[in-house]
Enzyme design. Structure first.
Site, short mmCIF file in Angstrom:
data_model
loop_
_atom_site.label_atom_id
_atom_site.label_comp_id
_atom_site.label_asym_id
_atom_site.label_seq_id
_atom_site.Cartn_x
_atom_site.Cartn_y
_atom_site.Cartn_z
N HIS A 53 28.55 -2.56 37.86
CA HIS A 53 29.84 -2.41 37.19
C HIS A 53 29.83 -1.09 36.41
O HIS A 53 28.77 -0.61 35.99
CB HIS A 53 30.08 -3.56 36.22
N GLU A 55 30.65 -0.42 33.37
CA GLU A 55 30.09 -0.53 32.02
C GLU A 55 28.57 -0.59 32.02
O GLU A 55 27.91 0.04 31.19
CB GLU A 55 30.62 -1.80 31.32
N CYS A 83 34.26 -7.98 31.95
CA CYS A 83 33.92 -9.31 32.42
C CYS A 83 32.86 -9.90 31.48
O CYS A 83 32.36 -9.20 30.59
CB CYS A 83 33.39 -9.24 33.86
N CYS A 86 29.60 -7.76 31.35
CA CYS A 86 29.74 -6.48 30.67
C CYS A 86 30.02 -6.65 29.17
O CYS A 86 29.52 -5.89 28.35
CB CYS A 86 30.83 -5.65 31.34
#
Length: 159
Positions: A53, A55, A83, A86
């Site tokens: 991801h 992040e 999410c 993260c």
């Protein structure tokens, strides 16, 4: 242009990089002392890895750059509400301020599905929402509309 808009534009530029590899367009930058110290964008499809991801990539890079896991004094700018994974990484890395553009009603862990920062963890970042939110959301809507159209065309071909 405000300071938050300036850094969100940098995150949007990262999100656009995700599009090139067929990934959901999410981008992230981490700022410390008014300077970008790390960047990241979604690379799950490209790297075939659920952990890639925007992040997580940016946090990894920031930790390497600063030489430690505590990102005290750092701010994260991300185009989509984080999410659970993260948001947990934001807590664990001690990021002091989180700024995001678009809300994620289906998977967001800040103000939607889960509200992780409202729980009693050892760290709670300041949160700012909706910075360039319409622009961030438009990127996502365009991506998913294009994806649905591709699936529709593929389904027509196979019929």
């Amino acid at each position: 242009m405000t300071r938050d808009e300036k850094f969100m534009r940098a995150a949007i530029a990262q999100a656009r990089l995700s599009l090139k590899s067929g990934d959901v367009p999410v981008g992230c930058v981490i700022v410390k002392d008014g300077r970008i110290i790390a960047r990241g964008h979604n690379e799950r499809e490209k790297k075939k890895n659920a952990l890639c991801h925007a992040e997580i990539t940016a946090i990894n890079r920031a930790c390497k750059r600063l030489g430690g896991w505590r990102l005290i004094g750092a701010e994260m700018y991300v185009t989509l509400e984080p999410c659970p994974m993260c948001a947990g990484a934001v807590i664990n890395s001690r990021i002091e301020r989180l700024v995001y553009g678009a809300s994620d009603e289906k998977g967001g862990a800040v103000e939607n599905k889960a509200t992780l920062f409202e729980r009693e963890y050892n760290h709670k970042p300041e949160v700012v929402t909706g910075v360039l939110g319409k622009e961030c959301a438009a990127l996502l809507k365009q991506f998913f509309a294009t994806l649905r159209e591709k699936h529709r065309k593929n389904a027509e071909i196979t019929e």
